[in-house]
Write a protein that holds these residues in place. Structure first.
Motif, PDB file in Angstrom:
ATOM      1  N   ALA A   1       0.810  -1.105  -0.201  1.00 29.61           N
ATOM      2  CA  ALA A   1      -0.190  -0.173   0.062  1.00 29.61           C
ATOM      3  C   ALA A   1       0.630   1.396  -0.030  1.00 29.61           C
ATOM      4  N   ASP A   2       2.120   1.174   0.650  1.00 25.83           N
ATOM      5  CA  ASP A   2       2.875   2.439   0.823  1.00 25.83           C
ATOM      6  C   ASP A   2       3.636   2.723  -0.653  1.00 25.83           C
ATOM      7  N   LEU A   3       3.907   3.707  -0.849  1.00 28.01           N
ATOM      8  CA  LEU A   3       4.631   4.176  -2.078  1.00 28.01           C
ATOM      9  C   LEU A   3       6.146   3.587  -2.428  1.00 28.01           C
ATOM     10  N   ALA A   4       7.077   3.431  -1.171  1.00 35.49           N
ATOM     11  CA  ALA A   4       8.133   2.915  -1.349  1.00 35.49           C
ATOM     12  C   ALA A   4       7.826   1.344  -1.658  1.00 35.49           C
ATOM     13  N   GLY A   5       7.015   0.750  -0.946  1.00 34.78           N
ATOM     14  CA  GLY A   5       6.763  -0.746  -1.412  1.00 34.78           C
ATOM     15  C   GLY A   5       6.505  -0.974  -2.640  1.00 34.78           C
ATOM     16  N   ARG A   6       5.435   0.122  -3.354  1.00 34.71           N
ATOM     17  CA  ARG A   6       5.140  -0.142  -4.571  1.00 34.71           C
ATOM     18  C   ARG A   6       6.365   0.099  -5.685  1.00 34.71           C
ATOM     19  N   LEU A   7       7.250   0.802  -5.218  1.00 36.04           N
ATOM     20  CA  LEU A   7       8.306   1.342  -6.289  1.00 36.04           C
ATOM     21  C   LEU A   7       9.194   0.040  -6.086  1.00 36.04           C
ATOM     22  N   TRP A   8       9.205  -0.591  -4.946  1.00 33.44           N
ATOM     23  CA  TRP A   8      10.134  -1.823  -4.928  1.00 33.44           C
ATOM     24  C   TRP A   8       9.709  -3.082  -5.874  1.00 33.44           C
ATOM     25  N   ILE A   9       8.188  -3.151  -5.724  1.00 29.13           N
ATOM     26  CA  ILE A   9       7.742  -4.207  -6.631  1.00 29.13           C
ATOM     27  C   ILE A   9       7.747  -3.898  -8.046  1.00 29.13           C
ATOM     28  N   ASN A  10       7.637  -2.517  -8.324  1.00 25.15           N
ATOM     29  CA  ASN A  10       7.980  -2.112  -9.778  1.00 25.15           C
ATOM     30  C   ASN A  10       9.398  -2.325 -10.116  1.00 25.15           C
ATOM     31  N   GLN A  11      10.363  -2.022  -9.403  1.00 22.78           N
ATOM     32  CA  GLN A  11      11.812  -2.247  -9.475  1.00 22.78           C
ATOM     33  C   GLN A  11      12.077  -3.701 -10.030  1.00 22.78           C
ATOM     34  N   ILE A  12      11.296  -4.598  -9.257  1.00 26.92           N
ATOM     35  CA  ILE A  12      11.529  -6.133  -9.379  1.00 26.92           C
ATOM     36  C   ILE A  12      11.019  -6.280 -10.700  1.00 26.92           C
ATOM     37  N   GLN A  13       9.761  -5.745 -10.975  1.00 30.05           N
ATOM     38  CA  GLN A  13       9.180  -6.328 -12.209  1.00 30.05           C
ATOM     39  C   GLN A  13      10.047  -5.588 -13.424  1.00 30.05           C
ATOM     40  N   LEU A  14      10.481  -4.654 -13.470  1.00 29.90           N
ATOM     41  CA  LEU A  14      11.376  -4.179 -14.523  1.00 29.90           C
ATOM     42  C   LEU A  14      12.594  -4.846 -14.386  1.00 29.90           C
ATOM     43  N   THR A  15      13.377  -5.230 -13.592  1.00 34.44           N
ATOM     44  CA  THR A  15      14.290  -6.240 -13.606  1.00 34.44           C
ATOM     45  C   THR A  15      13.961  -7.811 -14.201  1.00 34.44           C
ATOM     46  N   ILE A  16      12.914  -8.204 -13.951  1.00 32.31           N
ATOM     47  CA  ILE A  16      12.258  -9.291 -14.581  1.00 32.31           C
ATOM     48  C   ILE A  16      12.096  -9.164 -16.071  1.00 32.31           C
ATOM     49  N   ALA A  17      11.765  -7.874 -16.358  1.00 27.65           N
ATOM     50  CA  ALA A  17      11.716  -7.548 -17.884  1.00 27.65           C
ATOM     51  C   ALA A  17      12.914  -7.362 -18.469  1.00 27.65           C
ATOM     52  N   ASP A  18      13.896  -7.127 -17.806  1.00 29.51           N
ATOM     53  CA  ASP A  18      15.339  -7.082 -18.434  1.00 29.51           C
ATOM     54  C   ASP A  18      15.515  -8.483 -18.833  1.00 29.51           C
ATOM     55  N   MET A  19      15.347  -9.409 -18.098  1.00 31.00           N
ATOM     56  CA  MET A  19      15.863 -11.012 -18.129  1.00 31.00           C
ATOM     57  C   MET A  19      14.750 -11.594 -19.241  1.00 31.00           C
ATOM     58  N   VAL A  20      13.676 -11.122 -19.364  1.00 28.90           N
ATOM     59  CA  VAL A  20      12.743 -11.624 -20.480  1.00 28.90           C
ATOM     60  C   VAL A  20      13.437 -11.111 -21.680  1.00 28.90           C
ATOM     61  N   ALA A  21      13.892  -9.969 -21.907  1.00 26.02           N
ATOM     62  CA  ALA A  21      14.231  -9.321 -23.245  1.00 26.02           C
ATOM     63  C   ALA A  21      15.617 -10.043 -23.440  1.00 26.02           C
ATOM     64  N   GLU A  22      16.468 -10.508 -22.599  1.00 28.99           N
ATOM     65  CA  GLU A  22      17.717 -11.007 -22.668  1.00 28.99           C
ATOM     66  C   GLU A  22      17.316 -12.660 -23.206  1.00 28.99           C
ATOM     67  N   ALA A  23      16.562 -13.334 -22.809  1.00 29.14           N
ATOM     68  CA  ALA A  23      15.982 -14.318 -23.027  1.00 29.14           C
ATOM     69  C   ALA A  23      15.581 -14.648 -24.447  1.00 29.14           C
ATOM     70  N   HIS A  24      14.869 -13.578 -24.777  1.00 30.56           N
ATOM     71  CA  HIS A  24      14.174 -13.395 -26.403  1.00 30.56           C
ATOM     72  C   HIS A  24      15.376 -13.349 -27.181  1.00 30.56           C
ATOM     73  N   ASP A  25      16.378 -12.589 -26.674  1.00 32.84           N
ATOM     74  CA  ASP A  25      17.398 -12.299 -27.711  1.00 32.84           C
ATOM     75  C   ASP A  25      18.472 -13.206 -27.791  1.00 32.84           C
ATOM     76  N   VAL A  26      18.393 -14.440 -27.068  1.00 37.51           N
ATOM     77  CA  VAL A  26      19.139 -15.428 -27.458  1.00 37.51           C
ATOM     78  C   VAL A  26      18.906 -16.122 -28.142  1.00 37.51           C
ATOM     79  N   HIS A  27      17.652 -16.436 -28.796  1.00 40.63           N
ATOM     80  CA  HIS A  27      17.057 -16.897 -30.194  1.00 40.63           C
ATOM     81  C   HIS A  27      17.205 -16.009 -31.414  1.00 40.63           C
ATOM     82  N   HIS A  28      16.900 -14.644 -30.929  1.00 44.95           N
ATOM     83  CA  HIS A  28      16.999 -13.759 -32.156  1.00 44.95           C
ATOM     84  C   HIS A  28      17.948 -12.660 -31.651  1.00 44.95           C
ATOM     85  N   PRO A  29      19.226 -12.909 -31.787  1.00 40.26           N
ATOM     86  CA  PRO A  29      20.144 -11.950 -31.614  1.00 40.26           C
ATOM     87  C   PRO A  29      20.374 -10.977 -32.524  1.00 40.26           C
ATOM     88  N   ILE A  30      19.960 -10.951 -33.627  1.00 38.86           N
ATOM     89  CA  ILE A  30      20.414  -9.935 -34.710  1.00 38.86           C
ATOM     90  C   ILE A  30      19.294  -9.137 -34.738  1.00 38.86           C
TER      91      ILE A  30
END
Length: 236
Positions: A87-116
């Motif tokens: 419910a608090d702002l700091a907590g919501r930003l923390w969860i968003n930070q983790i989500q964005l980090t997950i998104a970074d790994m998702v993008a890298e996983a995709h680029d394994v099979h489509h690196p070019i």
């Protein structure tokens, strides 16, 4: 309110991160692109319709007069509105930070099979994919999974540190599930080093809120999406 949710039909993709939150949260929504008679061209027509805040690409969520796109942005909205984040702002930003980090790994996983280029077929960039896969397995997977392991070691069972899951926990589950599909041999080796991550994967997979969805035909199988299994790209 019943949300209108748009994502390409036939693949879990980035849309699945949003679906898991909608399903686990018991939030009413329409999966517009999967409705009878709806074609991919209908999604494109809706996406390119005249709006003050047009989406760049699916997934996007229509909530009354608002159109919200980008996976992490949609989840930030749902998390605050439906109690899927602290419910608090700091907590919501923390969860968003983790989500964005997950998104970074998702993008890298995709680029394994489509690196070019995403517009080229896998076979047209196979040599580069083999090289990229070696780095992803050897360097990037341990780096990301090690970070999530440290987070859980400090926070406890759930990323938010409380006694209930957040949307980031659901997303980490989906990320790990995709890695298990795409890199089964590598994950078999790595799993023992990241017991907290693997335990979270098991906890989310057993949530009563998700049981019906995960057992249903609405949970799409892995295929030609972000996470793809090519035997030659996987190694222990």
């Amino acid at each position: 309110m019943t949300y209108e949710f748009w994502y390409w039909n036939g693949i879990p993709g980035r849309g699945e991160f949003v679906r898991l939150a909608l399903e686990a949260g018991g939030i009413p929504y329409r999966e517009c692109a999967r409705e009878p008679g709806v074609q991919a061209s209908d999604l494109v027509a809706d996406m390119t319709a005249d709006r003050d805040s047009p989406p760049f690409a699916p997934p996007y969520l229509v909530a009354g007069d608002m159109t919200i796109s980008q996976t992490a942005n949609i989840l930030l909205f749902l998390g605050e509105r439906h109690g899927l984040a602290p419910a608090d702002l700091a907590g919501r930003l923390w969860i968003n930070q983790i989500q964005l980090t997950i998104a970074d790994m998702v993008a890298e996983a995709h680029d394994v099979h489509h690196p070019i280029a995403s517009g080229l077929y896998y076979d047209e960039q196979k040599a580069e994919a083999l090289r990229r896969a070696g780095d992803f397995r050897g360097q990037r997977m341990p780096k990301f999974l090690g970070y999530f392991e440290r987070v859980l070691a400090r926070r406890g069972d759930w990323i938010g540190g409380g006694d209930r899951w957040t949307y980031a926990d659901l997303s980490l589950y989906h990320l790990v599930d995709g890695l298990l599909y795409a890199f089964p041999r590598r994950m078999a080796t790595l799993a023992r080093d990241y017991p907290g991550v693997m335990a979270l994967h098991a906890r989310v997979g057993g949530l009563p809120e998700l049981r019906a969805y995960l057992a249903s035909g609405r949970r799409l199988p892995w295929g030609d999406g972000i996470f793809r299994h090519y035997r030659e790209l996987d190694a222990g």
